[in-house]
Design a protein around this motif. Structure first.
Motif, PDB file in Angstrom:
ATOM      1  N   GLY A 182       5.623  -7.882  10.329  1.00  0.00           N
ATOM      2  CA  GLY A 182       6.279  -7.290   9.170  1.00  0.00           C
ATOM      3  C   GLY A 182       5.732  -7.857   7.863  1.00  0.00           C
ATOM      4  N   ASP A 183       4.477  -8.372   7.895  1.00  0.00           N
ATOM      5  CA  ASP A 183       3.937  -8.992   6.686  1.00  0.00           C
ATOM      6  C   ASP A 183       3.170  -7.988   5.823  1.00  0.00           C
ATOM      7  OD1 ASP A 183       1.841  -8.580   8.352  1.00  0.00           O
ATOM      8  OD2 ASP A 183       0.995 -10.595   8.205  1.00  0.00           O
ATOM      9  N   SER A 184       3.336  -6.691   6.135  1.00  0.00           N
ATOM     10  CA  SER A 184       2.648  -5.716   5.301  1.00  0.00           C
ATOM     11  C   SER A 184       3.623  -4.625   4.908  1.00  0.00           C
ATOM     12  CB  SER A 184       1.463  -5.151   6.088  1.00  0.00           C
ATOM     13  OG  SER A 184       1.515  -3.764   6.161  1.00  0.00           O
ATOM     14  N   ALA A 185       3.594  -4.234   3.638  1.00  0.00           N
ATOM     15  CA  ALA A 185       4.462  -3.173   3.151  1.00  0.00           C
ATOM     16  C   ALA A 185       3.616  -1.938   2.910  1.00  0.00           C
ATOM     17  CB  ALA A 185       5.152  -3.622   1.867  1.00  0.00           C
ATOM     18  N   VAL A 186       3.839  -0.901   3.701  1.00  0.00           N
ATOM     19  CA  VAL A 186       3.046   0.324   3.600  1.00  0.00           C
ATOM     20  C   VAL A 186       3.991   1.510   3.635  1.00  0.00           C
ATOM     21  CG1 VAL A 186       1.059   1.550   4.521  1.00  0.00           C
ATOM     22  CG2 VAL A 186       1.362  -0.845   5.083  1.00  0.00           C
ATOM     23  N   MET A 187       3.823   2.446   2.679  1.00  0.00           N
ATOM     24  CA  MET A 187       4.703   3.604   2.622  1.00  0.00           C
ATOM     25  C   MET A 187       3.920   4.883   2.394  1.00  0.00           C
ATOM     26  SD  MET A 187       7.229   1.322   0.484  1.00  0.00           S
ATOM     27  CE  MET A 187       5.743   0.389   0.255  1.00  0.00           C
ATOM     28  N   GLY A 188       4.442   5.994   2.915  1.00  0.00           N
ATOM     29  CA  GLY A 188       3.793   7.288   2.740  1.00  0.00           C
ATOM     30  C   GLY A 188       4.564   8.172   1.768  1.00  0.00           C
ATOM     31  N   TYR A 189       3.821   9.028   1.034  1.00  0.00           N
ATOM     32  CA  TYR A 189       4.425   9.922   0.036  1.00  0.00           C
ATOM     33  C   TYR A 189       3.641  11.237  -0.036  1.00  0.00           C
ATOM     34  CZ  TYR A 189       5.740   5.304  -1.876  1.00  0.00           C
ATOM     35  OH  TYR A 189       6.175   4.016  -2.050  1.00  0.00           O
ATOM     36  N   GLY A 190       4.237  12.234  -0.668  1.00  0.00           N
ATOM     37  CA  GLY A 190       3.499  13.430  -1.057  1.00  0.00           C
ATOM     38  C   GLY A 190       2.811  13.188  -2.397  1.00  0.00           C
ATOM     39  N   LEU A 191       1.989  14.141  -2.836  1.00  0.00           N
ATOM     40  CA  LEU A 191       1.240  13.939  -4.078  1.00  0.00           C
ATOM     41  C   LEU A 191       2.145  13.912  -5.312  1.00  0.00           C
ATOM     42  CD1 LEU A 191      -1.985  16.138  -3.598  1.00  0.00           C
ATOM     43  CD2 LEU A 191      -1.724  13.666  -3.322  1.00  0.00           C
ATOM     44  N   ASP A 192       3.353  14.448  -5.190  1.00  0.00           N
ATOM     45  CA  ASP A 192       4.252  14.460  -6.357  1.00  0.00           C
ATOM     46  C   ASP A 192       4.655  13.051  -6.778  1.00  0.00           C
ATOM     47  OD1 ASP A 192       5.546  14.210  -3.957  1.00  0.00           O
ATOM     48  OD2 ASP A 192       7.367  15.259  -4.581  1.00  0.00           O
ATOM     49  N   ALA A 193       4.508  12.097  -5.867  1.00  0.00           N
ATOM     50  CA  ALA A 193       4.884  10.717  -6.202  1.00  0.00           C
ATOM     51  C   ALA A 193       3.792   9.983  -6.978  1.00  0.00           C
ATOM     52  CB  ALA A 193       5.205   9.944  -4.914  1.00  0.00           C
ATOM     53  N   VAL A 231       0.833  -1.201   0.000  1.00  0.00           N
ATOM     54  CA  VAL A 231       0.000   0.000   0.000  1.00  0.00           C
ATOM     55  C   VAL A 231       0.865   1.248   0.000  1.00  0.00           C
ATOM     56  CG1 VAL A 231      -1.805   1.266   1.219  1.00  0.00           C
ATOM     57  CG2 VAL A 231      -1.835  -1.230   1.215  1.00  0.00           C
ATOM     58  N   HIS A 232       0.645   2.102  -1.009  1.00  0.00           N
ATOM     59  CA  HIS A 232       1.351   3.378  -1.117  1.00  0.00           C
ATOM     60  C   HIS A 232       0.345   4.474  -0.797  1.00  0.00           C
ATOM     61  CE1 HIS A 232       4.543   1.188  -3.292  1.00  0.00           C
ATOM     62  NE2 HIS A 232       3.540   0.557  -3.856  1.00  0.00           N
ATOM     63  N   ILE A 233       0.545   5.172   0.312  1.00  0.00           N
ATOM     64  CA  ILE A 233      -0.385   6.236   0.721  1.00  0.00           C
ATOM     65  C   ILE A 233       0.193   7.575   0.293  1.00  0.00           C
ATOM     66  CG2 ILE A 233      -1.579   7.322   2.659  1.00  0.00           C
ATOM     67  CD1 ILE A 233      -0.949   4.649   4.223  1.00  0.00           C
ATOM     68  N   THR A 234      -0.569   8.313  -0.520  1.00  0.00           N
ATOM     69  CA  THR A 234      -0.113   9.641  -0.942  1.00  0.00           C
ATOM     70  C   THR A 234      -1.068  10.677  -0.368  1.00  0.00           C
ATOM     71  OG1 THR A 234      -1.436   9.645  -2.960  1.00  0.00           O
ATOM     72  CG2 THR A 234       0.758   8.702  -3.113  1.00  0.00           C
ATOM     73  N   ASN A 235      -0.530  11.787   0.056  1.00  0.00           N
ATOM     74  CA  ASN A 235      -1.388  12.822   0.645  1.00  0.00           C
ATOM     75  C   ASN A 235      -0.793  14.204   0.412  1.00  0.00           C
ATOM     76  OD1 ASN A 235      -3.818  13.278   2.184  1.00  0.00           O
ATOM     77  ND2 ASN A 235      -2.510  14.040   3.836  1.00  0.00           N
ATOM     78  N   ARG A 236      -1.702  15.194   0.267  1.00  0.00           N
ATOM     79  CA  ARG A 236      -1.261  16.581   0.098  1.00  0.00           C
ATOM     80  C   ARG A 236      -0.304  16.956   1.228  1.00  0.00           C
ATOM     81  NH1 ARG A 236      -6.000  20.929   0.238  1.00  0.00           N
ATOM     82  NH2 ARG A 236      -6.187  19.991   2.296  1.00  0.00           N
ATOM     83  N   THR A 237      -0.693  16.653   2.442  1.00  0.00           N
ATOM     84  CA  THR A 237       0.196  16.856   3.596  1.00  0.00           C
ATOM     85  C   THR A 237       0.963  15.551   3.807  1.00  0.00           C
ATOM     86  OG1 THR A 237      -1.552  18.241   4.532  1.00  0.00           O
ATOM     87  CG2 THR A 237       0.277  17.632   5.998  1.00  0.00           C
TER      88      THR A 237
END
Ligand code: ATR
Length: 273
Positions: free
Chosen positions: A166-177, A142-148
């Motif tokens: 550790g069986d889940s891969a989750v990452m956060g990003y800005g909207l540019d990604a 899951v790739h989470i992108t958010n304005r903030t």
């Protein structure tokens, strides 16, 4: 007669009453579904009052989904998400569930979408939270992108922390990604308010593609700019009324122990959206 209801503020335009009453009528259940609109800080007190009044079940919406946790025994998923949208009063204390997450999963599976691979979630508010937990629990990356961006990072950390193996891969990003992520993704969910009552999409049209399944949580309008663009790119599209339907279907099944009449509930909902 059993009384069910919705706790929210405001609730006057809610589509839950006709959706649930269609289910009672179809299955010949002697019940009513009503709306309650307490003061903004009175969520927990309202739940206690409902218990006193023998209300059988409540759905919970903005701004009470977090507040009511202190008045219920939250089921594990609701506790992890930190939000309750369904309360079952057949236990003491009442049990709090989160059916928004299952609603996301069933919206996709109902459309034949395989829940594997990479998902991009746009938005890290209340809706984004339920979506991110739901898809991570299904085993997607899951790739989470958010304005903030910091909110995307915080949510990603919260989801990852609740998977200690550790069986889940989750990452956060800005909207540019977003463009690069969407180009490689299997699933895309808009969990922001972008597109609500406006002809605007949170995702550039040219990165959408035919191998993508796109769910837009916005249901006003049903046909958003994002879903239009996605359909034009050959993607599978799932509109926001499905999420609304399946969180209600899950709540109904939790309360009654019976299979919900999905087609009749869907029709009641769609004739009013
Ligand atoms: P909800 O409970 O419906 O998710 P929310 O908690 O207020 O509502 O979250 C709204 C989401 O939409 C947030 O992810 C918000 O981004 P920020 O965290 O940066 O505020 C996102 N959002 C709202 N308006 C937006 C806009 N114009 N562009 C991009 N994202 C937007």
């Amino acid at each position: 007669m059993d009384v069910y209801g919705l706790l929210g503020n405001p609730v006057e335009h809610s589509l839950s009453p006709p959706m649930h009453e269609a289910a009672y009528e179809t299955l010949d259940i002697d019940a009513r579904y009503v709306t309650f609109e307490p003061d903004e800080n009175a969520g927990a007190r309202a739940v206690e009052s409902a218990a006193t009044l023998d209300v059988a079940g409540l759905n919970v919406t903005i701004p009470f989904k977090q507040q009511v946790i202190e008045a219920v025994d939250p089921a594990p998923l609701a506790e992890r998400i930190g939000a309750v949208n369904t309360i079952d009063f057949s236990t003491d204390p009442p049990t709090g569930y989160n059916t928004d997450a299952a609603g996301v999963v069933r919206s996709f599976t109902h459309h034949g979408v395989d829940l594997t691979g990479d998902a991009v979630v746009v938005g890290a508010g209340g809706a984004g939270r339920a979506v991110a937990f739901a898809l991570a629990d299904e085993g997607l990356t899951v790739h989470i992108t958010n304005r903030t961006e910091s909110k995307a990072d915080d949510l990603a950390a919260a989801v990852a922390a609740s998977h200690p193996d550790g069986d889940s891969a989750v990452m956060g990003y800005g909207l540019d990604a977003l463009p690069d992520l969407v180009a490689e993704a299997d699933l895309l969910v808009n969990a922001t308010s972008v597109g609500m009552e406006e002809d605007r999409s949170p995702v550039p049209a040219d990165v959408l593609h035919a191998d993508l399944a796109v769910l837009d949580a916005v249901y006003s309008p049903l046909e958003t700019r994002l879903l239009d663009d996605a359909a034009a790119a050959g993607a599978t599209t799932v509109d926001g009324a499905w999420m609304l339907l399946f969180q209600g279907v899950e709540a109904f099944e939790q309360w009654t122990g019976r299979d919900a009449p999905v087609a009749e509930m869907n029709e009641a909902l769609r004739t009013r959206v």
